[in-house]
Each structure stands twice: as structure tokens, then as C-alpha cells.
Design a protein around this motif. Structure first.
Motif, short mmCIF file in Angstrom:
data_model
loop_
_atom_site.label_atom_id
_atom_site.label_comp_id
_atom_site.label_asym_id
_atom_site.label_seq_id
_atom_site.Cartn_x
_atom_site.Cartn_y
_atom_site.Cartn_z
N ALA A 286 0.79 -1.22 0.00
CA ALA A 286 0.05 0.10 -0.02
C ALA A 286 0.83 1.39 -0.07
O ALA A 286 0.90 1.93 0.95
CB ALA A 286 -1.08 -0.02 1.17
N GLY A 287 1.59 1.41 -1.23
CA GLY A 287 1.96 2.73 -1.21
C GLY A 287 1.14 4.01 -1.14
O GLY A 287 1.64 4.91 -0.76
N GLY A 288 -0.18 3.62 -1.60
CA GLY A 288 -1.18 4.80 -1.37
C GLY A 288 -1.92 4.84 -0.14
O GLY A 288 -1.54 5.64 0.72
N VAL A 289 -2.86 3.73 0.13
CA VAL A 289 -3.49 4.01 1.05
C VAL A 289 -3.76 2.46 1.87
O VAL A 289 -4.01 1.51 1.01
CB VAL A 289 -5.20 4.41 1.07
N TYR A 290 -3.72 2.27 3.17
CA TYR A 290 -3.58 1.21 3.80
C TYR A 290 -4.83 1.20 4.84
O TYR A 290 -4.62 1.77 5.70
CB TYR A 290 -2.38 0.85 4.65
N ASN A 291 -5.84 0.35 4.31
CA ASN A 291 -7.02 0.27 5.10
C ASN A 291 -7.11 -0.94 5.85
O ASN A 291 -7.56 -2.11 5.11
CB ASN A 291 -8.19 0.66 4.01
N VAL A 292 -6.69 -0.89 7.27
CA VAL A 292 -6.61 -2.34 7.91
C VAL A 292 -7.36 -2.19 9.43
O VAL A 292 -7.92 -1.11 9.79
CB VAL A 292 -5.11 -2.21 8.15
N ASP A 293 -7.81 -3.30 9.53
CA ASP A 293 -8.64 -3.53 10.80
C ASP A 293 -10.12 -3.51 10.79
O ASP A 293 -10.41 -2.78 9.89
CB ASP A 293 -8.07 -2.74 12.22
N THR A 294 -10.93 -4.45 11.39
CA THR A 294 -12.23 -4.25 11.35
C THR A 294 -12.80 -3.27 11.91
O THR A 294 -12.37 -2.59 12.78
CB THR A 294 -12.77 -5.45 12.15
N GLY A 295 -13.65 -2.31 10.92
CA GLY A 295 -14.14 -1.29 11.35
C GLY A 295 -13.46 0.08 10.64
O GLY A 295 -14.24 1.35 10.92
N ALA A 296 -12.29 -0.01 10.12
CA ALA A 296 -11.80 0.84 9.63
C ALA A 296 -12.71 1.12 8.16
O ALA A 296 -13.00 0.43 7.37
CB ALA A 296 -10.54 0.58 9.02
N TYR A 297 -12.89 2.50 7.96
CA TYR A 297 -13.82 2.82 6.76
C TYR A 297 -13.31 4.03 5.75
O TYR A 297 -13.06 5.09 6.67
CB TYR A 297 -15.00 3.50 7.54
N ALA A 313 2.23 -6.44 -3.76
CA ALA A 313 1.03 -5.89 -4.16
C ALA A 313 0.01 -5.95 -2.70
O ALA A 313 0.14 -6.70 -1.74
CB ALA A 313 0.45 -6.85 -5.15
N PRO A 314 -0.71 -5.00 -2.90
CA PRO A 314 -1.04 -3.77 -3.83
C PRO A 314 -0.26 -2.51 -3.68
O PRO A 314 0.03 -2.30 -2.50
CB PRO A 314 -2.38 -3.63 -3.79
N GLY A 315 0.04 -1.77 -4.68
CA GLY A 315 0.86 -0.59 -4.69
C GLY A 315 -0.30 0.56 -4.40
O GLY A 315 0.23 1.62 -3.67
N GLY A 316 -1.89 0.43 -4.90
CA GLY A 316 -2.47 1.44 -4.67
C GLY A 316 -3.19 1.57 -3.28
O GLY A 316 -2.98 2.14 -2.38
N VAL A 317 -4.10 0.76 -3.20
CA VAL A 317 -5.05 0.54 -2.01
C VAL A 317 -5.10 -0.68 -1.55
O VAL A 317 -5.59 -1.56 -2.35
CB VAL A 317 -6.55 1.19 -2.36
N PHE A 318 -4.87 -0.97 -0.28
CA PHE A 318 -4.78 -2.29 0.28
C PHE A 318 -6.23 -2.19 1.23
O PHE A 318 -6.29 -1.29 2.11
CB PHE A 318 -3.79 -2.49 1.14
N ASN A 319 -7.31 -3.01 1.21
CA ASN A 319 -8.17 -3.18 2.00
C ASN A 319 -8.23 -4.43 2.86
O ASN A 319 -8.33 -5.60 2.27
CB ASN A 319 -9.55 -2.85 1.23
N ASP A 320 -8.21 -4.48 4.02
CA ASP A 320 -7.79 -5.92 4.88
C ASP A 320 -9.47 -6.18 5.15
O ASP A 320 -10.09 -6.64 4.39
CB ASP A 320 -7.23 -5.54 6.03
N THR A 321 -9.68 -5.94 6.51
CA THR A 321 -11.15 -6.36 6.99
C THR A 321 -12.01 -5.13 7.10
O THR A 321 -13.21 -5.11 7.66
CB THR A 321 -11.08 -7.16 8.11
N GLY A 322 -11.60 -4.05 6.51
CA GLY A 322 -12.56 -2.74 6.77
C GLY A 322 -13.39 -2.72 5.45
O GLY A 322 -13.53 -3.54 4.74
N ASP A 323 -14.04 -1.37 5.61
CA ASP A 323 -14.95 -1.25 4.35
C ASP A 323 -14.35 -0.05 3.61
O ASP A 323 -13.62 0.80 4.08
CB ASP A 323 -16.14 -0.86 4.98
N VAL A 324 -14.67 -0.05 2.32
CA VAL A 324 -13.97 0.78 1.32
C VAL A 324 -15.08 1.46 0.40
O VAL A 324 -15.76 0.75 -0.18
CB VAL A 324 -12.97 0.52 0.48
N VAL A 325 -15.28 2.72 0.38
CA VAL A 325 -16.20 3.18 -0.58
C VAL A 325 -15.46 4.30 -1.54
O VAL A 325 -14.74 5.00 -1.17
CB VAL A 325 -17.42 4.02 0.21
N VAL A 326 -15.67 3.94 -2.72
CA VAL A 326 -14.68 4.49 -3.64
C VAL A 326 -15.62 5.24 -4.69
O VAL A 326 -16.52 4.43 -5.39
CB VAL A 326 -13.68 3.76 -4.48
#
Length: 352
Positions: A286-297, A313-326
Motif C-alpha cells: 500500500a504505497g497509497g492507502v492502507y485500510n486495515v482492521d475491522t471497522g476501518a472505513y 502488491a497492492p501498490g495503490g489501495v490495500f483493504n483488509d477487513t475494513g470497508d472501502v467506498v470508492v
């Protein structure tokens, strides 16, 4: 990930709302501001007098370097401010002498409401938090055209440690260092950063080379550039609670581990509006954004995550167990080795 103190959502937001509501401009004095001669003893005496009388309006000597060689007490070059005080810096500098003992330059204590402009704070160094500036719980600092440069903390907040209420406008926080988190700014209180540069700061371990946030923070029309974490996550920004970034640039930041530009962790709620996250680097993912842990939004609205790089990988956005809205108008492109492929959970709207 190292466990951190997390504020209960409802309580924290209520506290922050109360803090901002309670903050009012320092009353306009009917008398002429007190002109402070270009000596550290004169400045110390002026702050002591303000604390004793319940209010102060100070005008520092134009362009003066108040060069402190010893602290007033403990970790502080000047008395902790406990009352409403306005300071016109007139381009003056509060500086710790290079051969002096360790201390910070400005301490806003509980009850202190400090409005400062046109001031430089340089070379503070403490074994605790807040190398240059400390805003204690119950204190408020409203600063315009403030330069916080070259300060060091052996714990958190190389430049500024905020546990109260902080507002920075048209300011610069540059080249500060924290041994733990928040090389530029560590904020555990309410913070608003407007038209401000947070550049070239470093956190040696843990989180947030530029900014570490554990409360509610808004960043608007600002640049977060060239910051780094030498052992940890979140080269530019590290968020643990509520962060809103508007019309800002997160560029050329570096994390040895994850989240070169941004790490959003634990109960983090991070929203980026019309902002750019580009050319950041992470040693792991995650060179860009690292979204990690349950509850991270994470929410990206009219924002781009481009040209970031990571060791894997990935170099852009990493989403672990959180939620991502793009948002569909938020491109995630040109990142290496991938944009989002390799993320444990999907990143909606992202391909490659």
C-alpha cells in the motif's frame, strides 16, 4: 498492530463538539498591547504577568530571536499559559539554543486560550511529547502564519502534541522528528488544519510521519509531502478515529512498512474529498492507502490514488477487513506493482 488508546465514539465526538463550541475569540483589549523586549527574561515575565492577571495581549519585538539557553521550569522554556492570551509574533522566533538542556518552546495548559500569529518555533527538544509545542487537555491554540521547524520529541509529536484544541491556518510544520508517532503533529484532541504545509517530518517508530490522529481532525487545502516513518505505517497520515481531508495533496511520503501516503486503522473513519494521493512509497504494501482492521472505513470522493509504489502488491489501495467506498470519479491508477490486486478484501471501483 500495537494496541492504542481508542476514544469511545459518542463520547469523543461530544467532547470535540463541546471543545469547538466553547472556543471563542480572545476578547479585544481596550488597551495597547504590551511590547515585549528582545530578551527571554522579558518574554517569561510577560507570560507570568498575563497568567497572574487573567489575560494578556503581547506584541513581540520585530524579528527578534528569543534564544533560550535554559527552561523556565521542567520541559518548558516559558511558563505554561493558563489564561486567554494573544501574541503578535511580528516575525520573531522562539528558539532553544543548540547547547541548551532539553525543553519545548510553548506550552498551552488547561484554561489557556492562545491566539498567535507571525511566529517561528525552532529547535525544541523534549524527552516526552511535543518537541516544539504542547497543547494540553483543556487548552486551545489558534495559530496563523506559525512556523514549527526542526523540533524533536523522544515520544510523540515532534513538532506539535495536541491534547486539547488546535487550529492552524497558513502555517508550516516542517523538518520535525518524533521517536515514536506524529513526526510533525500528534493529535489526541480536536484539530483543524487549513492552508498549511506539513513537510519533511519523520517518525522513527510506529505511526504518522506527517500527522498521527487519534481524535477528530479536518485538513483543508493543505499539503502533506516528503514525510516518512522509518519503522512503521502511515508515512504521510495515520488515522485512528475521524479524519476528513479536503482539497489537499498527500505526495512523496514514505513508510518502511505499510501506507506510504495514508494508513487508516482500527476504528478509523477517513474521508478524502477532491484530494490527491500520489507518488508515495511503502516498503511492504500500500504505497497509497492502507485500510486495515475491522471497522476501518475509507471514502474517496473526487480523489485520486495514482503513481504510488510498494514492495509487494497492492501498490495503490490495500483493504483488509475494513470497508472501502470508492466514488466512480476517484481513479486508482498507475500504481505499482498493482492498483488493488493483492488486497485481501475487494476495493470497489478499482481494477488491476
Amino acid at each position: 498492530m500495537t494496541a492504542l488508546r481508542i476514544l469511545a465514539g459518542a463520547t469523543a465526538i461530544a467532547t470535540v463538539t463541546t471543545a469547538f463550541t466553547a472556543f471563542t475569540a480572545v476578547p479585544t483589549a481596550a488597551h495597547t498591547p504590551e511590547h515585549v523586549q528582545c530578551t527571554t527574561s522579558a518574554l517569561t515575565a510577560a507570560i507570568t504577568k498575563a497568567n497572574a492577571t487573567g489575560f494578556g495581549e503581547l506584541s513581540l519585538a520585530k524579528g527578534c530571536v528569543y534564544d533560550f539557553t535554559a527552561p523556565f521550569s521542567g520541559d518548558d522554556a516559558t511558563p505554561p499559559i493558563t489564561v486567554p492570551v494573544t501574541v503578535d509574533g511580528n516575525g520573531a522566533t522562539l528558539r532553544r539554543g543548540t547547547t541548551a538542556n532539553l525543553f519545548r518552546l510553548l506550552d498551552v495548559a488547561a484554561g489557556g486560550r492562545v491566539t498567535v500569529s507571525n511566529l517561528k518555533i525552532e529547535n525544541g527538544n523534549v524527552t516526552d511529547d511535543g518537541g516544539g509545542v504542547l497543547v494540553q487537555n483543556g487548552g486551545t491554540l489558534h495559530a496563523t502564519n506559525l512556523l514549527v521547524k526542526g523540533n524533536t520529541a523522544s515520544n510523540n509529536g515532534g513538532g506539535i502534541e495536541n491534547m486539547g484544541t488546535l487550529r492552524l491556518i497558513r502555517s508550516r510544520v516542517i523538518d520535525n522528528d518524533a521517536a515514536r508517532s506524529g513526526g510533525g503533529i500528534s493529535s489526541e484532541g480536536a484539530a483543524s488544519i487549513i492552508s498549511t504545509s506539513i513537510d519533511g517530518n519523520s517518525a522513527s517508530r510506529f505511526f504518522g510521519g506527517g500527522v498521527f490522529n487519534d481524535n477528530v481532525i479536518t485538513i483543508t487545502r493543505s499539503s502533506i509531502t516528503g514525510n516518512r516513518v522509518t519503522e512503521g505505517d502511515g508515512g504521510g497520515l495515520w488515522n485512528n478515529f475521524q479524519m476528513t481531508v479536503n482539497d489537499s495533496k498527500i505526495v512523496d511520503n514514505t513508510a518502511r512498512d505499510h501506507g506510504g501516503g495514508v494508513t487508516n486503522a482500527q476504528l478509523g473513519r477517513a474521508t478524502f474529498n477532491s484530494s490527491t494521493i500520489t507518488k508515495n512509497t511503502a516498503g511492504l504494501q500500500a504505497g497509497g492507502v492502507y485500510n486495515v482492521d475491522t471497522g476501518a472505513y475509507l471514502v474517496l470522493i473526487l480523489s485520486s490514488v495514482t503513481k504510488n509504489k510498494a514492495g509487494s502488491a497492492p501498490g495503490g489501495v490495500f483493504n483488509d477487513t475494513g470497508d472501502v467506498v470508492v466514488n466512480k470519479h476517484s481513479p486508482i491508477t498507475g500504481n505499482l506493482p498493482t492498483n488493488c490486486v493483492g488486497s485481501p478484501s475487494p476495493v470497489p471501483g478499482c481494477t488491476g
